[in-house]
Design an enzyme around this catalytic site. Sequence first.
Site, PDB file in Angstrom:
ATOM      1  N   GLY A 195      -7.216  -1.473  -1.963  1.00 27.05           N
ATOM      2  CA  GLY A 195      -5.541  -1.637  -1.413  1.00 27.05           C
ATOM      3  C   GLY A 195      -5.208  -2.677  -3.652  1.00 27.05           C
ATOM      4  O   GLY A 195      -4.568  -1.117  -4.347  1.00 27.05           O
ATOM      5  N   SER A 196      -4.027  -3.085  -3.421  1.00 25.26           N
ATOM      6  CA  SER A 196      -3.326  -3.019  -5.122  1.00 25.26           C
ATOM      7  C   SER A 196      -3.823  -2.726  -6.010  1.00 25.26           C
ATOM      8  O   SER A 196      -2.431  -2.727  -6.906  1.00 25.26           O
ATOM      9  CB  SER A 196      -2.742  -4.485  -4.299  1.00 25.26           C
TER      10      SER A 196
END
Length: 574
Positions: free
Chosen positions: A286-287
Site C-alpha cells: 500500500g501507501s
Amino acid sequence: MNTLAVSSIVASGRVEIANTRRQALTMAKARIVLVCGLFTLFAVVALLRVIYLGLFEGTPASASAFGLTPQRGDIVDRNGIPLARTFPAYSLWYNPDALGDNGTPLVRPVGEVAAALNRIFPDMDVAQTAARLASGRSGYLRRRILPEDANRVHALGEPALEFPRETERFYPQGSLAAHVLGFVGADGRGHVGMEGVFDKRLTDPATRGTPAVLSLDSRVQGALEDELLKGIADTNAKGAAGLVLDVETGEVLALASLPSFNPNLIDNASAGNIFNRVTNQVYELGSTFKPITVAAAIDAGTVTDLSRRYHSGRPLEIGGFRIRDSHSFGASLNVPEALIHSSNIVTAQIADELGGARLNATMRSLGMNERPYIELPARGFPLWPKGDWARITTMTVSYGHGIAVTPLHLATAYAALVNGGFWRPATLRKVGPGQTPKGRRVFKASTSARMRQLLRMIVVDGTGKKADAVGYRVGGKTGSAEKPGVGGYQRSSLVSTFAAAFPMDNPRYVLIAMLDEPQGTAATSGQRTAGWTAAPIVGRVVPRIGPLLGIMPEPHRDVDISDLSPLVGSGEGE
C-alpha cells in the site's frame, strides 16, 4: 717355586685384570653411545614429524583441539550472546530385550515402573507410559533428561530403562529469532534458517570450533518481538512481521515473524508457524510505496516545485478504473500534503507524469522484481507486473497496489531513501570494519535529503503521529492495503504497515512493523488502519532499542523542515 716365578705370575694376573676392566669400560661406553644415539634418532624423527604436521596437516594446537570441539558449532549474536549451542545430554530409551528372551522386559510390574517414572518426570502420563512399556516396542521415552534424573532412573534397577549419551542442540533463548535460526532435525542437519545456511561450516572439524556470528542483536530482537506480540494482542491480528535494518551496512539487527515456534521442540517446528512472513510472504504494502514514487519523480525532475498543487477533490478515472482516496482532503494538495494525508489520487498523478518506464526502472534498482537478498533459503518472489507498464499499472503501483513484495524488500528500499541514495543487500552476517558492500546508487543525495524531511513531516503532522518517539526524530509512512481475494480486494482484510527510519537528521536504522488483518478494538479506537495499529508499535520499539544501539533521546533536537512547513495547510488541501 722360586720367588721370580711367583712375581711373574702375579704380574701377569694384574695385567689380565686390567685388560678385563678396560674392555668392560669400553663396552659400557659403547652401550651408552648407542643408547644416546637411539634417543637422538627418536628425537630427530619426532621433531621432523612435528614439523611435517605443522607445515602440511595443521598446527599441533588444532590437532589437539579436534577432540574438544563440539559436534556442531555455536551460533551467537553480534555481541557474542549464544543463540544455538551443542552439548552432551542423556536420553531415556526403552530396551525391552535388555533382560534377554525370557519374555519379561521389566523387573517390576508395568504400572509400578510407570508410576516411578512419573515421580521423576511429573509431566509423563502414567497410563500412556504404562501402555508404552507394555507394548514391548523399543524407543525413546524422553529425548533429553538431566544427569540427576538419569541417576534416579538408574536407581530404579530396571535394565530395560537405558539412558544413552547423545548430543543436544539447544536454543537458550527459546523461540527468540526462531525464523532466523531454524533448527537441527533428527537427521542432525540444519533446516530452514541459518542452521541450514551454516550447516557445513558448523559441522566441519576445521571451523566448528569458532562460533558463527550473526548480525542480530538479541536485545533488539527481544524488544521487537515483544512489541509485535502486544500489537497482535491489541488488534486481534492473525500475525505480525517486523525487522530492524542498519541503513549503512545492510545488517539485520532483528527479524521477527509471528506467531513463532520453539526450535527446541522439533515437532513444533514442523507446524505452520515455521513460515517466514518477513522474507517469504509477499504483500501489497500500500501507501508505504508513495515516498518511493515521489523520490523517483524528484530524481527524474518531473517534480521540481513541492508547492505545486494537484487536484484531489474527485476520483481519478483511468480506462474504466476509478482511483479514490479514503476520504476527501479538499480540492487540491501539494506534494508534502499528499504524503501527509496519504492521497492515492495525487500520487497517481505524480506517477503518470513520471511514466511507467522510469518508475519501473526505480523499482528494479531497489530489487523489487527479484527475490530479496538475504542468506535465508525462504525468499519469496515478488508479484511483479511484466512487460511495459500500462498507464493504470503505473498509477496503482505508485501507491502500492498491483505489486506484491516482502517486508524485507520494503526495508532495503527505505534504507536507500534515507541513507544518501544507496541500495545495499540485507545480510544476517555481522559486517566487520571495512567490509560494508559498496551498493548501488538509486537516488541522488539531494533527493534523499529531501525525503528525510518529508518522512519526518508525515510523523509530525500526518498519518504517522503515533509512531513518534520524543527525542528520536522518527520519520516514516503508513500503509493500509486491502488483501486480494476471490472476487477482488477484501475490504474487511487489511495488511497494515509502518515503514520508519530514525533519527531522521542522521538516519541509522530502518524499522518495519506490519500486522496481518488487524481488527478495530478498544485499544485502537475501533480503527484498523496502520496509523492506529502499526505506527504505535514503532513508537514503542524505538525508545526501547535506541539506547541499546547508542542513540540517546535529544528532546530539543529535530529535523529542519522550516522550508516545507509553510506548504502544509496553506491552500485548498485542508
